[in-house]
Scaffold this motif. Sequence first.
Motif, PDB file in Angstrom:
ATOM      1  N   ARG A  29       0.943  -1.145  -0.023  1.00 26.43           N
ATOM      2  CA  ARG A  29       0.073   0.058   0.073  1.00 26.43           C
ATOM      3  C   ARG A  29       0.799   1.092   0.090  1.00 26.43           C
ATOM      4  O   ARG A  29       0.470   2.161  -0.628  1.00 26.43           O
ATOM      5  CB  ARG A  29      -0.821   0.087   1.139  1.00 26.43           C
ATOM      6  CG  ARG A  29      -1.855   1.409   1.611  1.00 26.43           C
ATOM      7  CD  ARG A  29      -2.786   1.702   0.112  1.00 26.43           C
ATOM      8  NE  ARG A  29      -3.351   2.745   0.188  1.00 26.43           N
ATOM      9  CZ  ARG A  29      -2.850   4.003  -0.476  1.00 26.43           C
ATOM     10  NH1 ARG A  29      -1.764   3.913  -0.942  1.00 26.43           N
ATOM     11  NH2 ARG A  29      -3.490   5.035  -0.323  1.00 26.43           N
ATOM     12  N   THR A  33       0.537   4.355  -4.715  1.00 29.64           N
ATOM     13  CA  THR A  33       0.206   5.438  -5.699  1.00 29.64           C
ATOM     14  C   THR A  33       1.433   5.718  -6.589  1.00 29.64           C
ATOM     15  O   THR A  33       1.355   6.138  -7.716  1.00 29.64           O
ATOM     16  CB  THR A  33      -0.188   6.563  -4.648  1.00 29.64           C
ATOM     17  OG1 THR A  33      -1.226   6.007  -3.902  1.00 29.64           O
ATOM     18  CG2 THR A  33      -0.623   7.820  -5.618  1.00 29.64           C
ATOM     19  N   PHE A  45       8.230  15.643  -2.505  1.00 24.68           N
ATOM     20  CA  PHE A  45       8.864  14.421  -2.235  1.00 24.68           C
ATOM     21  C   PHE A  45       8.561  13.703  -1.130  1.00 24.68           C
ATOM     22  O   PHE A  45       9.362  13.191  -0.259  1.00 24.68           O
ATOM     23  CB  PHE A  45      10.491  14.812  -2.179  1.00 24.68           C
ATOM     24  CG  PHE A  45      11.459  13.719  -2.464  1.00 24.68           C
ATOM     25  CD1 PHE A  45      11.601  13.264  -3.906  1.00 24.68           C
ATOM     26  CD2 PHE A  45      12.267  13.280  -1.551  1.00 24.68           C
ATOM     27  CE1 PHE A  45      12.261  12.136  -3.972  1.00 24.68           C
ATOM     28  CE2 PHE A  45      13.384  12.333  -1.956  1.00 24.68           C
ATOM     29  CZ  PHE A  45      13.301  11.692  -3.370  1.00 24.68           C
ATOM     30  N   GLY A  46       7.278  13.434  -0.877  1.00 27.43           N
ATOM     31  CA  GLY A  46       6.226  12.742   0.119  1.00 27.43           C
ATOM     32  C   GLY A  46       6.525  11.402  -0.461  1.00 27.43           C
ATOM     33  O   GLY A  46       7.039  10.893  -1.020  1.00 27.43           O
ATOM     34  N   ASN A  47       5.236  10.913   0.034  1.00 28.42           N
ATOM     35  CA  ASN A  47       4.768   9.451  -0.356  1.00 28.42           C
ATOM     36  C   ASN A  47       4.997   9.197  -1.830  1.00 28.42           C
ATOM     37  O   ASN A  47       5.498   8.420  -2.182  1.00 28.42           O
ATOM     38  CB  ASN A  47       3.305   8.984   0.398  1.00 28.42           C
ATOM     39  CG  ASN A  47       3.151   7.613  -0.107  1.00 28.42           C
ATOM     40  OD1 ASN A  47       2.358   7.444  -1.081  1.00 28.42           O
ATOM     41  ND2 ASN A  47       3.313   6.626   0.714  1.00 28.42           N
ATOM     42  N   VAL A  48       4.066  10.047  -2.436  1.00 25.59           N
ATOM     43  CA  VAL A  48       3.784   9.838  -3.952  1.00 25.59           C
ATOM     44  C   VAL A  48       5.029  10.222  -4.583  1.00 25.59           C
ATOM     45  O   VAL A  48       5.692   9.305  -5.520  1.00 25.59           O
ATOM     46  CB  VAL A  48       2.566  10.551  -4.347  1.00 25.59           C
ATOM     47  CG1 VAL A  48       2.418  10.330  -6.035  1.00 25.59           C
ATOM     48  CG2 VAL A  48       1.348  10.172  -3.665  1.00 25.59           C
ATOM     49  N   VAL A  57       8.636  21.080   0.312  1.00 19.64           N
ATOM     50  CA  VAL A  57       8.450  22.460   0.797  1.00 19.64           C
ATOM     51  C   VAL A  57       9.764  23.407   0.920  1.00 19.64           C
ATOM     52  O   VAL A  57       9.792  24.586   1.099  1.00 19.64           O
ATOM     53  CB  VAL A  57       7.681  22.602   2.083  1.00 19.64           C
ATOM     54  CG1 VAL A  57       6.174  22.613   2.063  1.00 19.64           C
ATOM     55  CG2 VAL A  57       8.232  21.406   2.986  1.00 19.64           C
ATOM     56  N   ALA A  83       2.571  16.887  -5.299  1.00 18.32           N
ATOM     57  CA  ALA A  83       2.523  17.769  -4.241  1.00 18.32           C
ATOM     58  C   ALA A  83       1.041  18.302  -3.848  1.00 18.32           C
ATOM     59  O   ALA A  83       0.104  17.741  -3.080  1.00 18.32           O
ATOM     60  CB  ALA A  83       3.489  18.864  -4.014  1.00 18.32           C
ATOM     61  N   ASN A 122      -3.557  15.150  -6.581  1.00 21.56           N
ATOM     62  CA  ASN A 122      -5.057  15.396  -6.887  1.00 21.56           C
ATOM     63  C   ASN A 122      -5.148  16.810  -7.204  1.00 21.56           C
ATOM     64  O   ASN A 122      -4.890  17.626  -6.521  1.00 21.56           O
ATOM     65  CB  ASN A 122      -5.872  15.213  -5.674  1.00 21.56           C
ATOM     66  CG  ASN A 122      -6.016  13.781  -5.507  1.00 21.56           C
ATOM     67  OD1 ASN A 122      -6.358  12.909  -6.451  1.00 21.56           O
ATOM     68  ND2 ASN A 122      -6.118  13.278  -3.970  1.00 21.56           N
TER      69      ASN A 122
HETATM   70  N1  LIG Z   1      -0.671   9.012  -0.758  1.00 21.68           N
HETATM   71  C1  LIG Z   1      -1.506   8.577  -1.420  1.00 21.68           C
HETATM   72  O1  LIG Z   1      -1.522   7.280  -1.570  1.00 21.68           O
HETATM   73  C2  LIG Z   1      -2.242   9.511  -2.599  1.00 21.68           C
HETATM   74  C3  LIG Z   1      -3.142   8.886  -3.332  1.00 21.68           C
HETATM   75  C4  LIG Z   1      -3.883   9.636  -4.541  1.00 21.68           C
HETATM   76  C5  LIG Z   1      -3.565  10.912  -4.455  1.00 21.68           C
HETATM   77  N2  LIG Z   1      -2.562  11.597  -3.479  1.00 21.68           N
HETATM   78  C6  LIG Z   1      -2.330  12.964  -3.647  1.00 21.68           C
HETATM   79  O2  LIG Z   1      -0.893  13.029  -3.999  1.00 21.68           O
HETATM   80  C7  LIG Z   1      -0.352  14.456  -3.361  1.00 21.68           C
HETATM   81  C8  LIG Z   1       0.742  14.194  -2.368  1.00 21.68           C
HETATM   82  O3  LIG Z   1       0.417  13.282  -1.340  1.00 21.68           O
HETATM   83  P1  LIG Z   1       1.355  12.602  -0.755  1.00 21.68           P
HETATM   84  O4  LIG Z   1       0.534  11.349   0.187  1.00 21.68           O
HETATM   85  O5  LIG Z   1       2.683  12.359  -1.095  1.00 21.68           O
HETATM   86  O6  LIG Z   1       1.622  13.497   0.840  1.00 21.68           O
HETATM   87  P2  LIG Z   1       2.851  13.742   1.629  1.00 21.68           P
HETATM   88  O7  LIG Z   1       2.516  14.558   2.612  1.00 21.68           O
HETATM   89  O8  LIG Z   1       3.482  12.514   1.763  1.00 21.68           O
HETATM   90  O9  LIG Z   1       4.019  14.674   0.723  1.00 21.68           O
HETATM   91  C9  LIG Z   1       3.794  15.863   0.091  1.00 21.68           C
HETATM   92  C10 LIG Z   1       5.223  16.392  -0.295  1.00 21.68           C
HETATM   93  O10 LIG Z   1       5.037  17.619  -1.014  1.00 21.68           O
HETATM   94  C11 LIG Z   1       5.837  18.718  -0.715  1.00 21.68           C
HETATM   95  N3  LIG Z   1       5.090  20.223  -0.807  1.00 21.68           N
HETATM   96  C12 LIG Z   1       4.072  20.442  -0.378  1.00 21.68           C
HETATM   97  N4  LIG Z   1       3.937  21.658  -0.798  1.00 21.68           N
HETATM   98  C13 LIG Z   1       4.860  21.890  -1.847  1.00 21.68           C
HETATM   99  C14 LIG Z   1       5.070  22.960  -2.938  1.00 21.68           C
HETATM  100  N5  LIG Z   1       4.095  23.883  -2.900  1.00 21.68           N
HETATM  101  N6  LIG Z   1       5.938  22.419  -3.841  1.00 21.68           N
HETATM  102  C15 LIG Z   1       6.600  21.618  -3.733  1.00 21.68           C
HETATM  103  N7  LIG Z   1       6.522  20.620  -2.817  1.00 21.68           N
HETATM  104  C16 LIG Z   1       5.501  20.669  -1.966  1.00 21.68           C
HETATM  105  C17 LIG Z   1       5.915  18.205   0.737  1.00 21.68           C
HETATM  106  O11 LIG Z   1       7.268  18.946   1.399  1.00 21.68           O
HETATM  107  C18 LIG Z   1       6.124  16.836   0.739  1.00 21.68           C
HETATM  108  O12 LIG Z   1       7.270  16.441   0.263  1.00 21.68           O
HETATM  109  C19 LIG Z   1      -1.681  15.009  -2.676  1.00 21.68           C
HETATM  110  O13 LIG Z   1      -2.155  15.824  -3.604  1.00 21.68           O
HETATM  111  C20 LIG Z   1      -2.578  13.848  -2.604  1.00 21.68           C
HETATM  112  O14 LIG Z   1      -3.963  14.219  -2.208  1.00 21.68           O
HETATM  113  C21 LIG Z   1      -1.942  10.562  -2.551  1.00 21.68           C
END
Ligand SMILES: NC(=O)c1ccc[n+]([C@@H]2O[C@H](COP(=O)([O-])OP(=O)(O)OC[C@H]3O[C@@H](n4cnc5c(N)ncnc54)[C@H](O)[C@@H]3O)[C@@H](O)[C@H]2O)c1
Length: 429
Positions: free
Chosen positions: A198, A202, A231-234, A255, A308, A331
Amino acid sequence: MAAHTVYKEPAPKVDRENPLESMMSRFNIAAEILGLDEETYNVLKAADKQVIVHIPVTMDNGKVRVFEGYRVIHSTVLGPSKGGIRYDKNVHLDEVKALAAWMTWKCAVVDLPYGGAKGGIICEPTTMSAGEIERLTRGYTLAMKDVFGPDRDIPAPDMGTGPREMAWLMDEFSKTVGATSPAVVTGKPLVMGGSLGRTEATGRGVMVSTLAALKKLGLDPMQVSAAVQGFGNVGSWAAKLLSEQGVKIKAISDVSGAYWNADGINIDEAISYKNAHNGRLDGYTGAVLMENADDLLTTDVDVLVPAAVEDVITEHNAHDIKAKLIVEGANGPTSASADPIINEKGIMVVPDILANSGGVTVSYFEWVQNRQGFKWTEEMVTERADRIMSDAFEKVYQTSQKYKIPMRIAAYVVSIDKVAQTYKFRGGF
Ligand SMILES: NC(=O)c1ccc[n+]([C@@H]2O[C@H](COP(=O)([O-])OP(=O)(O)OC[C@H]3O[C@@H](n4cnc5c(N)ncnc54)[C@H](O)[C@@H]3O)[C@@H](O)[C@H]2O)c1
């Protein structure tokens, strides 16, 4: 024709394009292409149910604070509704409604037997103790006990929530119904019914759909470069898995800023650095810090992966994008106002509802495993998820070719068509 109906909603509190309007403008184009009749249009555009609750929580200082929470069920035509719960100070009903509808289209595009929903609570989790968040989560679950259910509405994590909150939700719901009910929520910790695969699901789906798109464009992954925003999960998983396929990741960002290396960034090294530095890239030396982080979006690469936040590609910067392919890990990273510019430039977009649907696909696998009482191996999860992603990509691509429409609208056409056809079979009042 109903698709011309002017859709009016109150403006959101945040200063950016209204996500509901953004979604509706694309929905309207797809509805028109499909020639959706007025009845079906009206049913699909409106959320089935919007629940607003007020949750009293005893804070650590002994005072009771009341939090406002939402659950919007957009549609249950295809099955029980599915969608995450967001904890954030900027949560507002309009956004939750848009996200709920997106879930309907996302589940439909990958052919899952789910409708769409989304939840949220206006709160600042980073300023709250674990105990306060636990009481809030349990209070929200109790307030929603008649909404949630393995055959009714299945929540999951979103911004500000994770496996910890899902564990509390599962426990509170189970106590309420008097039976252990793991399938009421997905995104649980692995030890209590979460699914293998899981975490990376994504990002993996982003990689699979990027490879499928490159093939259509006649590009060899070993010869292309990419920039990944977030550079988070996705973002980190997408970057890692793409680099393993030979794609040269020239820019990444979070960020703290954007980082550029013309020779390609060592993604495993960047992930280790991030993990050792509180989840952030501040001070990362494997690449040069770009003067302006937003320049990552318009930098000279073949593939752009916004992973992001919402509304980063707009009518203001879309003209300057050099990538041939955009794969939306986040999204809603592209404002509807940028769509015509991107289409004019001939850039292929793998839209969010397709590109990031690997996450909900493996959430579905978690639900299936919970109901089966049988744990799948990681290989089973990956192989099945990859196949679903490739099939969905091909269906959307063929639809875009058939109607000569961009991939984004094609994804809406595929989804709306499936929900509309099912609605017709099920029948209205
Ligand atoms: N995690 C999932 O399984 C999943 C599934 C579908 C969609 N999404 C979407 O993917 C996107 C990211 O989700 P995630 O789970 O990786 O979140 P996360 O919190 O793990 O990571 C977000 C990343 O984006 C960075 N960030 C935030 N604002 C920023 C900016 N203005 N410029 C550059 N980097 C920035 C953060 O520092 C972090 O590295 C969101 O839109 C989320 O809705 C996530």
